[in-house]
Every structure is written in structure tokens, then in C-alpha cells.
Design an enzyme around this catalytic site. Sequence first.
Site, short mmCIF file in Angstrom:
data_model
loop_
_atom_site.label_atom_id
_atom_site.label_comp_id
_atom_site.label_asym_id
_atom_site.label_seq_id
_atom_site.Cartn_x
_atom_site.Cartn_y
_atom_site.Cartn_z
N THR A 125 1.20 13.84 22.37
CA THR A 125 2.45 14.27 22.39
C THR A 125 2.32 15.58 21.31
O THR A 125 3.02 16.59 21.26
CB THR A 125 3.45 13.47 21.93
OG1 THR A 125 3.65 12.50 22.97
CG2 THR A 125 4.93 14.29 21.79
N GLU A 178 -2.57 14.64 13.25
CA GLU A 178 -3.51 13.60 13.65
C GLU A 178 -2.95 13.00 14.83
O GLU A 178 -2.29 12.31 15.18
CB GLU A 178 -3.75 12.50 12.59
CG GLU A 178 -4.84 11.85 12.44
CD GLU A 178 -4.69 10.61 13.19
OE1 GLU A 178 -5.19 10.61 14.32
OE2 GLU A 178 -4.14 9.68 12.68
N ARG A 210 -5.63 1.35 16.20
CA ARG A 210 -5.78 2.20 15.08
C ARG A 210 -6.52 3.50 15.49
O ARG A 210 -7.63 3.12 16.15
CB ARG A 210 -6.27 1.44 13.96
CG ARG A 210 -5.68 0.33 13.55
CD ARG A 210 -6.46 -0.78 12.65
NE ARG A 210 -7.64 -0.04 11.86
CZ ARG A 210 -9.00 -0.05 12.15
NH1 ARG A 210 -9.41 -0.89 13.24
NH2 ARG A 210 -9.87 0.64 11.39
N CYS A 211 -6.05 4.54 14.83
CA CYS A 211 -6.63 5.86 15.16
C CYS A 211 -8.04 5.81 14.74
O CYS A 211 -9.08 6.48 15.47
CB CYS A 211 -5.93 7.06 14.59
SG CYS A 211 -4.38 7.21 15.32
N THR A 212 -8.40 5.27 13.78
CA THR A 212 -9.61 5.13 13.14
C THR A 212 -10.40 3.66 13.72
O THR A 212 -11.49 3.24 12.88
CB THR A 212 -9.67 5.15 11.73
OG1 THR A 212 -8.92 4.05 11.24
CG2 THR A 212 -9.38 6.66 11.08
N LYS A 246 11.68 11.41 11.60
CA LYS A 246 11.96 10.92 12.89
C LYS A 246 10.96 9.83 13.28
O LYS A 246 9.83 9.99 13.53
CB LYS A 246 11.78 11.92 14.08
CG LYS A 246 11.85 11.26 15.59
CD LYS A 246 12.94 10.78 15.99
CE LYS A 246 13.30 10.36 17.43
NZ LYS A 246 12.12 9.28 17.56
N GLU A 287 -9.44 6.70 24.80
CA GLU A 287 -8.94 5.61 23.91
C GLU A 287 -8.18 4.71 24.31
O GLU A 287 -6.96 4.89 24.63
CB GLU A 287 -8.18 6.53 22.74
CG GLU A 287 -7.98 5.96 21.39
CD GLU A 287 -7.13 6.66 20.77
OE1 GLU A 287 -7.21 6.33 19.27
OE2 GLU A 287 -6.39 7.56 20.97
N ARG A 334 0.81 -1.31 0.12
CA ARG A 334 -0.03 -0.09 -0.04
C ARG A 334 0.76 1.43 0.08
O ARG A 334 0.63 2.15 -0.69
CB ARG A 334 -0.84 -0.08 1.47
CG ARG A 334 -1.53 1.18 1.35
CD ARG A 334 -2.25 1.37 2.77
NE ARG A 334 -3.26 2.49 3.05
CZ ARG A 334 -3.68 2.67 4.32
NH1 ARG A 334 -3.78 1.84 5.05
NH2 ARG A 334 -4.39 3.70 4.52
#
Length: 496
Positions: free
Chosen positions: A248, A264, A297-299, A192, A391, A116
Amino acid sequence: MAGNGVFVDIIEGDVFKYYSEGEWKKSASGKSVAIINPTTRKTQYKVQACTQEEVNKVMEVAKTAQKSWAKTPLWKRAELLHKAAAILKEHKAPIAECLVKEIAKPAKDAVTEVVRSGDLVSYTAEEGVRILGEGKFLVSDSFPGNERTKYCLTSKIPLGVILAIPPFNYPVNLAVSKIAPALIAGNSLVLKPPTQGAVACLHMVHCFHLAGFPKGLISCVTGKGSEIGDFLTMHPGVHCISFTGGDTGVAISKKAGMIPLQMELGGKDACIVLEDADLDLAAGSIVKGGFSYSGQRCTAVKVVLVMESVADALVEKVNAKVAKLTVGPPEDDCDITPVVSESSANFIEGLVMDAKQKNATFCQQYKREGNLIWPLLLDNVRPDMRIAWEEPFGPVLPVIRINSVEEGIHHCNASNFGLQGCVFTKDINKAILISDAMETGTVQINSAPARGPDHFPFQGIKDSGIGSQGITNSINMMTKVKTTVINLPTPSYTMG
């Protein structure tokens, strides 16, 4: 294997090097940072602990390299990106191996991430040629009181040096989603990488090296955030920061100064299920959305808000699918693999214990071995439980029963996050109304939250981020507008 074959130059002994001035180097610090395998909980790899002096040198050469790169024709930039994409996909196996061992990503998913990423780089090259090859032309008499004595030409020019900081969960994909737009737009790039995922990133950077990009244009520095983190983000040589990660990013945004930011920072993605929803579709999407890559996963679906009248039926269907999830090491391609670190596992366990003390319904027995946590659905969760708002970034999913659509929207919007949300209903008109009411960057209708395809706009509001991602948006935010005005002595339409 990692560090072998074409990648032999990126390691010396048992420590991977950092990348600067087109070369793989050892840090003058003489120190290294250990990368712990989440499955074995033992040191898997080591990377250089770079110094602030080495960061300064990287920034110096990045500035010089960018000046020349900005003068490189667009077609040539695109050509090199296409070459890097091909090399990346050619060497997907060793990079995927790093992802398996560094972040416990299931083997097939690790390969998919690399492929991907190559596709993303190629698409970015093509999209960049299209949108950067166009400019705007304005004439002055379109504004009241002016004659046609001025022609305005606008184009997009690079910002300079871009600092890219990807997260552990998609270290390769979310690195190239920053690298490729930066390079096609004429910028230089300092990467980084996260500690967990750093070696996969180093292998990826070597693919760009093999493609023949100019020396100094791409750099990759590794090390402890406590030593070089703030130094990088506050460095006067940085002209833009693209960051994906946790809170952060809030601290970075406060320290960064007057430069563009693309951030994000996570989410508490809510899934609203209405009475008329296709419950089989909803259940499948909830399990895939909530438990893929162990919920890291953030989503990921982070909370299910289901109408009371269909809650029992939905929970039953979700539980049936959860029971079929495989649990074990990433090498075996299990659905649920160890979370990235012991501290992450401890945090998740804290949320679970809080829910237990407050009488949530455990649909499965809570089970943990080291960093491996079995999938858990928590029913009858209330707003006074931490899991309703925080979360987890793990395979634990809360279900809150609601009595109205308004109640679901209220819970969603009361969150400090606003990344994505989803709604399941057969009434498209109602779905659109709910979408407009949900305070999130994206709303998925009849599907779980998702970042891709990679050319779609991707953004969060509130504490979920700043700016918008997606290939086109990333290219645009890594450029600035340059205007040239041609002044005519008389209006251009006076002749004849």
C-alpha cells in the site's frame, strides 16, 4: 480491562471513540468498523468510522496546534514525553490485553511491546534535546573567493503536520516510533492506526492525553481505508508521511506529492549460512527469526540460503528446535499463535500448496485450524516456487540449498525487496564482503534480522522502503534546515 479505569472515556457503549481536539468523540457517520479477534474469529471490538469532514477538522486543528507547539521550549516538550512514557508503562496491562485480542500477540510479547514503547518515547525525548539543541556555524571564507564577511547559522525546525500510519504487527511500538520524534521536533501528529491494533493504539493515545499535551496536537482517526485512506495521504494539510506496512505504501508514495516520506514496506530477508558457520547458533537464530510472532514481522527470516555441504546438518538442527515450539492461543503465551486474519492464512496456504505441487520437501505436516497455522520448514525449495520470492508473513520458512556464496548473494539481490539480510560464518572478513554485496538496508552478522535496538538506523532499499528510521534519523527527517546569514560590512578578521 480495555476501556476501563482511566480509559473509561475512550469508549461509549461497545464502540471506541476517536481522538480530536483533546477530546474523545463519536463519529457523525453513526457507523463503526469491526475488529475481528484472530483466535476466535469473532468481533472483539468496534471503532468509529470517521468521515472525510472529520479528517478535515482534525487537520485544521493540527495546523493551529503545531504553530504554538513549535514555540514550546525543547525541555518542556521532552518533559511531557517523559510523562507520557511513564503513564504508558504504568498501564501496560490493558494495552497488552488489546494486543492479545486484536492481533493474537503472545501475552508476554504484548507486555514487552508496551514497555519497549515507553522506553522509546523516553529515549526520543533525551535524544531530541541533544540533537535539536545544536546547530551549525559556518564562515564564508572557507569557500574559495570569499572573505569572512558572512556568518551562517543553521538550525532544525519542524515540518508541520505529520501523518503516522503504523502496521498491525507492532501497532503501539511502531506508532510511538513516529509520534515521539514528531512531537519532540515540534510537529503535530495525526495517527491513522491499522484496523487490527486500533484499540491498542487508542489506549496508547490516551496515555499521551493524560500526560497533558496541548489540545489538537495529537489526533487519532479510525475508519475504513477505502473511505479515508487516500483522503488522509493526499490531504494538503499533511507535511510528511511516516508509513509502515505492505505494498500500500507504494501507492501512497505515488499520490503523496512533494512531501518527505518515511516508508518501510516489508522484506524477503535472506539468511546465508556458510560451511564454517556455528550451526547451533544459526539454527537457533533461524527459528527465533523465522517463527517469532508466527513469522509476522518485516524482519523475520523469510528464506534460508545454506551451503549444500552443511544443509542436512542445519535442517536437522532447525527441525529439532521447531518441534519444541508451542502452538495455541496467545493468552497461553504460545510461540505460534493465529495469524492476523483469514485472508492472511489463505495467502500463506496458497504459498504452501504451490510448494507442494512443485515437490518441496515438507519437514513437518502442513496443519491449519482457522487462522492457526502450525510451523512449517520447507526444504529443497527452488527458485520457481512462489515461497522462494513472496513474503508469507506467517510461520512457513523455505530452505534453498546453494553451492556457492555467489549463488546465495545472487538470490538475495534478485528479490524486489531489500530490507535486511544475515550471514552466518566464523570468517569476519568474508562476512564483511558478503555484507557489502547484499542489496539490503541492513545486514546482521551471526544473528537474525531485527529492527532494534530502536535507536539503530533502520531502512530498506528497492521495494522495502524510502528513507531511514531509528530515533535519530526519524527526528532529523521530521525537521527541515533553517539558515540565518549575518552579513558584515568588512571581513571579521580585519580589526586589529
